[in-house]
Design an enzyme around this catalytic site. Structure first.
Site, PDB file in Angstrom:
ATOM      1  N   HIS A  73       0.839  -1.187   0.000  1.00 11.57           N
ATOM      2  CA  HIS A  73       0.000   0.000   0.000  1.00 11.57           C
ATOM      3  C   HIS A  73       0.880   1.245   0.000  1.00 11.57           C
ATOM      4  O   HIS A  73       1.951   1.264   0.611  1.00 11.57           O
ATOM      5  CB  HIS A  73      -0.884   0.030   1.253  1.00 11.57           C
ATOM      6  CG  HIS A  73      -1.929  -1.019   1.252  1.00 11.57           C
ATOM      7  ND1 HIS A  73      -1.679  -2.312   1.681  1.00 11.57           N
ATOM      8  CD2 HIS A  73      -3.225  -0.997   0.869  1.00 11.57           C
ATOM      9  CE1 HIS A  73      -2.784  -3.023   1.568  1.00 11.57           C
ATOM     10  NE2 HIS A  73      -3.747  -2.253   1.075  1.00 11.57           N
ATOM     11  N   ASP A 124      27.232   0.157  -4.611  1.00 12.74           N
ATOM     12  CA  ASP A 124      27.454   0.931  -5.832  1.00 12.74           C
ATOM     13  C   ASP A 124      28.641   1.879  -5.694  1.00 12.74           C
ATOM     14  O   ASP A 124      29.453   2.000  -6.606  1.00 12.74           O
ATOM     15  CB  ASP A 124      26.198   1.720  -6.186  1.00 12.74           C
ATOM     16  CG  ASP A 124      26.394   2.559  -7.440  1.00 12.74           C
ATOM     17  OD1 ASP A 124      26.755   1.987  -8.490  1.00 12.74           O
ATOM     18  OD2 ASP A 124      26.204   3.786  -7.361  1.00 12.74           O
TER      19      ASP A 124
END
Length: 169
Positions: A73, A124
């Site tokens: 949700h 990363d």
């Protein structure tokens, strides 16, 4: 399973009849840095301050959870706290993330997404220096609120929770 309808198809859970409560969750994971640890600890990577960038990425990740996980949700998040701590003994970064809302459904996925995105950002930023980084131990540490009440991971200590956590102890 609540995400499967009578025909076996994926279905978003109907929370319209649930009560609004304060819901909070904290998750954590560990990024093993190996030889890259000293570069992160001394803020010597060319891409910048790994821990600060990863913290911001984790906060953004929590806010984007419903866009990433199909049956989540979209909820109003009232608090996100992401903290990264260096562990020199393990040559790792411990990532902790907390999410809070006043709502009809929990924020476990937001907390888990926050730490996952923060950990991926560490990866990363460090991957040019080393390829042997490992992200592991992704887990829900605790959650409170809602019908199922409070959950604390076995062995969890108050010191394992972020200072911003408000668990009913």
């Amino acid at each position: 399973l609540t995400h499967i309808d009578a025909s076996g198809s994926a279905s978003m859970v109907d929370v319209s009849q649930k009560t609004v409560t304060v819901r909070e969750a904290q998750a954590s994971c560990v990024v093993s840095l190996g030889e890259t640890f000293h570069l992160v600890a001394s803020n010597a990577l060319a891409k910048g301050d790994v821990l600060k960038v990863a913290q911001l990425a984790g906060i953004c990740g929590a806010k984007a959870t419903a866009n990433l996980i199909p049956l989540c949700h979209s909820i109003p998040i009232s608090k996100v706290d992401v903290q990264l701590e260096l562990d020199a003994t393990a040559r790792a970064v411990v990532v902790r993330g907390l999410a809070r809302t006043d709502g009809k459904t929990g924020v476990e996925m937001e907390a888990l997404t926050a730490v996952s995105v923060a950990a991926l950002t560490v990866y990363d930023m460090c991957k040019a220096a080393a390829k042997d980084l490992v992200i592991g131990q992704l887990q829900l540490d605790y959650k409170s609120g809602g019908r199922s009440g409070t959950y604390f991971r076995a062995g969890l200590r108050r010191s394992d929770l972020l200072p911003s956590a408000r668990p009913p102890l």
